[in-house]
Structures are given as structure tokens and as C-alpha cells.
Design an enzyme around this catalytic site. Structure first.
Site, PDB file in Angstrom:
ATOM      1  N   ASP A 210       0.833  -1.192   0.000  1.00  0.00           N
ATOM      2  CA  ASP A 210       0.000   0.000   0.000  1.00  0.00           C
ATOM      3  C   ASP A 210       0.874   1.251   0.000  1.00  0.00           C
ATOM      4  O   ASP A 210       1.893   1.323   0.691  1.00  0.00           O
ATOM      5  CB  ASP A 210      -0.892  -0.028   1.251  1.00  0.00           C
ATOM      6  CG  ASP A 210      -1.951   1.044   1.251  1.00  0.00           C
ATOM      7  OD1 ASP A 210      -2.769   1.053   0.323  1.00  0.00           O
ATOM      8  OD2 ASP A 210      -1.964   1.863   2.189  1.00  0.00           O
ATOM      9  N   GLU A 260      16.047 -14.012  -0.537  1.00  0.00           N
ATOM     10  CA  GLU A 260      16.623 -14.913   0.461  1.00  0.00           C
ATOM     11  C   GLU A 260      15.731 -16.147   0.636  1.00  0.00           C
ATOM     12  O   GLU A 260      16.220 -17.278   0.685  1.00  0.00           O
ATOM     13  CB  GLU A 260      16.776 -14.171   1.788  1.00  0.00           C
ATOM     14  CG  GLU A 260      17.208 -15.039   2.951  1.00  0.00           C
ATOM     15  CD  GLU A 260      17.073 -14.315   4.282  1.00  0.00           C
ATOM     16  OE1 GLU A 260      16.741 -14.990   5.285  1.00  0.00           O
ATOM     17  OE2 GLU A 260      17.249 -13.080   4.318  1.00  0.00           O
TER      18      GLU A 260
END
Length: 545
Positions: A210, A260
Site C-alpha cells: 500500500d 533470500e
């Protein structure tokens, strides 16, 4: 394309679930996570690749969950963490990706951090996580600058200090219940690392971010150079409050964090940003190879129903955004916008013929464009905007802040109709259930899911057929686009090896660009003629000059 076939997000079609309006499992009149879980087979049948869930975190609901009090929980309105885990289990079984809505620009005024800040003295460490400043004028009674909030009114509120005196002001670019976080504080960045890991560890496939062009404000908090423009509700025009260069550092870090996780199990995690910036070129900076994977391209949504306007928007996106190595992320609607049927027609309350025809054509156009696409819930049913909700049921903070119905968002958030001939239309179960949190008009009976599934000419089947072809045809999804010459008011382009999409933006029929009957059309379409307000797809190695 072969180099990126494992990267599911590049041409994915994601369905936006506005949780409180999707399906209610408990009978309280508010949709919930168990309702989403129950609706997963429906969404799998429709053919989408994944879902994006609106915020379901603990919240006082001043902005329907975009005022977050706890980023690592589930509001009891919507269920609990165990229910979320069950939803994830079912989604994985069905092969449906799950994206969460993350709100990093601001939190709730009930977040523990803000409560701590209110009790802390001016200049204290707790206040450094937000934007607190002294007021102007001899007694500090004027806001620190002239900024306006996106939902109306000033962007500053004054606090009462612990000793009862009038004190500092805090910044809120939306509502006073949504204080903006200060991303120049290292504590804020570290906190959101923990939040992302919490949900990634629970198996989510990524995040819709957002206000992704927000986060950082000009460090001096000076006056906006154009305060009148800044007062226009919901326009991100204040260059001092949005699109600051430091925000790109955050997205590079979040991209590294997601990669990752990908390195551990090979599953791409997606970051898609709500990016409101002036140009496609500025937009492209957010989707560089080391930043966000995607960012919603709103220019197609805001383009008028005009062939030249659509061609300009699509061409700029392909040049500037796809040129970064990302793919364009197309949208025609979301929970903040007037529904497509109503937006495209002069059709009154229920949408009507012209808006319906244009919305159907726009859907086929979007699904044929290179890149990814997002579908807001109910668009696959052809739902119109509910424009006549009475004032006493409106919940949008824009209405509360401005007293005006202009640009309020409740009309696109009315709970979905699933079955039956009267409200609640299967949205909420049981004879003793509460009424839906927003009233459903009687005409929603014509749009109920059970009717749409039974009618092979419905919006639902148009979307379903388009999604099936998109998944089965190598020409669609990611790739290139080549424009064809067309008469005025008509767009046509070739995708890959001979798939042609044409859209007639006029109301008069025109010769089709391809001989023969189309493989899919948004309305009745005979060989060699493309009716007005209609889109169609053909597979051919021959096109009309």
C-alpha cells in the site's frame, strides 16, 4: 520468455479479494478468512493464478483495515491465525498463490507504538518513529506546514501532552486515525523486516504494498509549492510527501529479503506496489531489476474510452516499464475505484448496455496484453457500482472527512451476491444472520454467481474463457506486442505468432482485421465484422492491410 518461465508472477492473473465483502462464514454480515477459504474452489474454477487479500489484521477499522494496530495477527472480525493457516493449506493444495496487503506508510492510532508516542515527551525516542513537529505561530496553534490529507482536511492533528497542555502535531496523510510512520527511523525499517518474515514463514507468496510511493517525506517538512492542488482529495500531487528518492532503498532491501526465501526453496516471492506517480517513466523506476517485481499501472484504469488514449497508454507502458526487464501490471479496477461497468457507461444505477459492452471488451483487451493482470472481485460478474447507498450506511472516511459523496468508495465494496433472489444473496449464512455490512440492492439478483455460472454468455464465462485461452496459448501472457493499422476508433495488435486482438471503441461496426470467426469475443461477432463496443481474439497468419 523461456528464461523466465519459472517466474510465475510475470504473466500471472491475480484476483483481488476484499475480505469483508467476499463471503461471510459466521453470519455476522462481514466477510472473513473462512469465507475466502470456502471460495477458493470457485476462484480455481475461474482460472486465476493467485489472490490478493485486503488487510485482515487487528484494526479499529477506521479505514477498513488500512489502519493496522498489529501487523502480525488476525482481527477477530475475520478469524484467527489458525484459520489463516488453513486457508494457506487449501490454497497450496489448489495451486493458488496468496498475496497479503502490507501497509508500511502508516499504522493505526491504536498501534502500541503510537500510544507510546502520545505518552512520551516531545523529542523523545518514541516520537521519532512518527512525524511529530511543533506548530507554527506564537502559541504553536497552526499546523507545521500546509499539507492536506488524501481523504480531506489538513494532514496534521495536534495532541494533548501528558500534562494536559496543547502540544505537538503529528502527520497523517490519510486520516488522523492513521499516523504516518517515519521511515528515517531505523526502528521502523527493522520492524517491517520482522513483519515480512512473520508472514513469509507462514508460506505467503508475496505482498501487495500500500502507498508504495510514500514512506519518505521531505526531511524539512516544508510547505507544498501548490497547496490548492494538494487539497484535491486522493491525488498524490504533493512532491514533498510522495515519491522521495529514498523510498527505492526500501524496495531494494525488501527484494533482497524475498530473494533470500526464494534461494531456500526456489519459490519466487512477489512484491507488487501501489505506485501513483505522474508518468510511466517515473513508474518504471520502481520495477528496476533490484526493486519491486511489479507495480500497478493505473493509467489504463484512468484512460477514457477512446482508442487513441488506450493506444498511448499501452505504448508508453510497453516502452518505459517493460523496457526495465519487468512486465507491465495491468488493472481495470480495484477497491478504490468506480466499477468498470459504471465507469464506462452513461447507464444509471445498474450499469446498462453500453457500460456492460465496453467493460466486457476492456476485459478481453487487458487479458491479451503482455504482462500480468489483476481482477477486482465482482468484475467477473459484471457488477455495477452501487451509486445510491443512503448516507447513514456510508463508511468511507472520505465521506466522514469531507461531507461529500464525491469519490467515495463504498459503492464498489458492497458484498458479493452468490445465490438466491433477495439479500443477502448467499453472502451470509442462516435465517438469523446479520444483514450484510453494506446493503445489497435488489438488482444484484441478476448478477449472482449461481446465475453467472449457468449462463454461458455471462461475464463470468467471458473471463473464464479468456483465462483458459491465456493459459493455453503461448502467444499470450508475457511477450511482445505489434500494432496493426486500423480505422479510426479501432485498436488491433498482434501477440506472438499470429494471435490478434482488436477492440472497436466506436458504436458502429467495422471490418475485422482478420478473416474468419474469432476464437473469443466480448459480444456477438460474425466473420469479417467487428461490432461496436466489442473486442475479439483471432489466431491467424493473415491480417487485413
Amino acid at each position: 520468455m523461456s528464461l523466465n518461465t519459472h517466474r510465475w508472477w510475470r504473466d500471472a492473473v491475480i484476483y483481488q479479494v476484499y475480505v469483508r465483502s467476499f463471503l461471510d462464514s459466521t453470519g455476522d454480515g462481514i466477510g472473513d478468512l473462512a469465507g475466502v477459504r470456502a471460495g477458493l474452489p470457485y476462484l480455481k474454477k475461474l482460472g486465476v493464478d493467485g489472490i490478493w487479500l485486503s488487510p485482515f489484521y487487528p484494526s479499529p477499522q477506521h479505514d477498513h483495515g488500512y489502519d493496522v494496530a498489529d501487523y502480525c495477527g488476525v482481527d477477530p472480525l475475520f478469524g484467527d491465525l489458525a484459520g489463516f493457516d488453513l486457508l494457506m493449506t487449501d490454497a497450496r493444495r489448489l495451486g493458488v498463490k496468496v498475496l497479503l496487503d502490507i501497509v508500511p506508510n502508516h499504522c493505526s492510532h491504536e498501534h502500541p507504538w503510537f500510544r507510546e508516542a502520545l505518552s512520551a515527551p516531545p523529542g523523545g525516542a518514541a516520537r521519532s518513529r512518527f512525524h511529530f513537529a511543533d506548530g507554527r505561530g506564537p502559541d504553536g496553534s497552526e499546523p507545521p506546514n500546509n499539507w492536506h490529507a488524501m481523504f480531506g482536511g489538513p494532514a496534521w492533528s495536534r495532541v494533548t501532552e501528558a500534562d494536559g497542555s496543547s502540544g505537538q502535531w503529528y502527520l497523517h496523510m490519510f486520516t488522523p486515525e492513521q499516523p504516518d510512520l517515519n521511515w528515517r527511523s531505523t526502528e521502523v525499517a527493522a520492524y517491517f523486516d520482522q513483519v515480512l518474515r512473520f508472514w513469509l514463514d507462514r508460506g505467503v507468496d508475496g505482498f501487495r504494498i500500500d502507498v508504495a510511493a510514500g514512506l519518505f517525506k521531505h526531511p524539512g517538512l516544508p510547505d507544498s509549492p501548490d497547496p490548492e492542488a494538494d487539497a484535491r482529495t486522493r491525488d498524490s500531487v504533493n512532491p514533498l510527501a510522495w515519491n522521495q528518492p529514498e523510498v527505492h532503498q526500501v524496495w531494494r532491501h525488501w527484494r533482497t529479503l524475498c530473494e533470500e526465501y526464494t534461494s531456500h526453496d526456489g519459490r519466487d516471492r512477489l512484491l507488487v506496489g501501489e505506485v501513483s506517480v505522474p508518468t510511466a517513466r517515473e513508474h518504471a523506476k520502481y520495477v528496476r531489476p533490484d526493486e519491486l517485481h511489479q507495480a500497478f499501472f493505473f493509467d489504463l484504469l484512468s484512460a477514457p474510452w477512446n482508442a487513441d488514449a488506450f493506444r498511448k497508454v499501452i505504448s508508453e507502458a510497453m516502452q518505459d516499464i517493460a523496457g526495465t526487464g519487468s512486465t507491465v501490471t495491468w488493472v481495470l479496477n480495484n477497491h478504490d475505484q468506480v466499477r468498470t461497468v459504471t465507469r464506462y457507461g452513461d447507464c444509471g444505477t445498474e450499469g446498462g448496455g453500453l457500460g456492460t459492452a465496453r467493460a466486457r471488451a476492456a476485459a478481453l483487451l487487458m487479458l491479451s496484453l503482455p504482462g500480468a493482470a489483476y481482477i477486482y472481485q465482482g468484475e467477473e460478474l459484471g457488477l455495477p457500482e452501487v451509486v445510491d447507498l443512503p448516507d447513514d450506511v456510508l463508511t468511507d472516511p472520505i465521506f466522514r472527512r469531507t461531507g461529500s459523496r464525491a469519490r467515495i468508495r463504498d459503492g464498489c465494496r458492497v458484498p458479493l451476491p452468490w445465490s438466491g433472489h433477495a439479500s443477502p444473496f448467499g453472502f451470509t449464512p442462516g435465517a438469523e444472520s446479520a444483514k450484510p455490512w453494506l446493503p445489497q440492492p435488489a438488482y444484484f439478483a441478476e448478477y449472482a454467481t449461481e446465475r453467472a455460472l449457468a449462463d454461458t454468455q455471462s461475464f463470468w464465462h467471458l473471463y473464464r474463457n479468456g483465462l483458459q485461452l491465456r493459459q493455453g496459448l503461448p502467444q499470450l501472457g508475457e511477450g511482445t506486442l505489434r500494432w496493426l493499422e486500423t480505422p479510426p476508433g479501432v485498436l488491433a495488435f498482434v501477440r506472438g505468432d499470429g494471435l490478434v486482438c482488436a477492440v472497436n471503441f466506436t458504436t458502429a461496426p467495422t471490418p475485422s482485421p482478420v478473416s474468419g470467426a474469432p476464437i473469443l469475443s466480448s459480444g456477438p461477432c460474425t466473420a469479417d465484422v467487428l461490432p461496436g463496443s466489442t473486442a475479439a481474439w483471432w489466431i491467424s497468419d493473415r491480417t487485413h492491410p
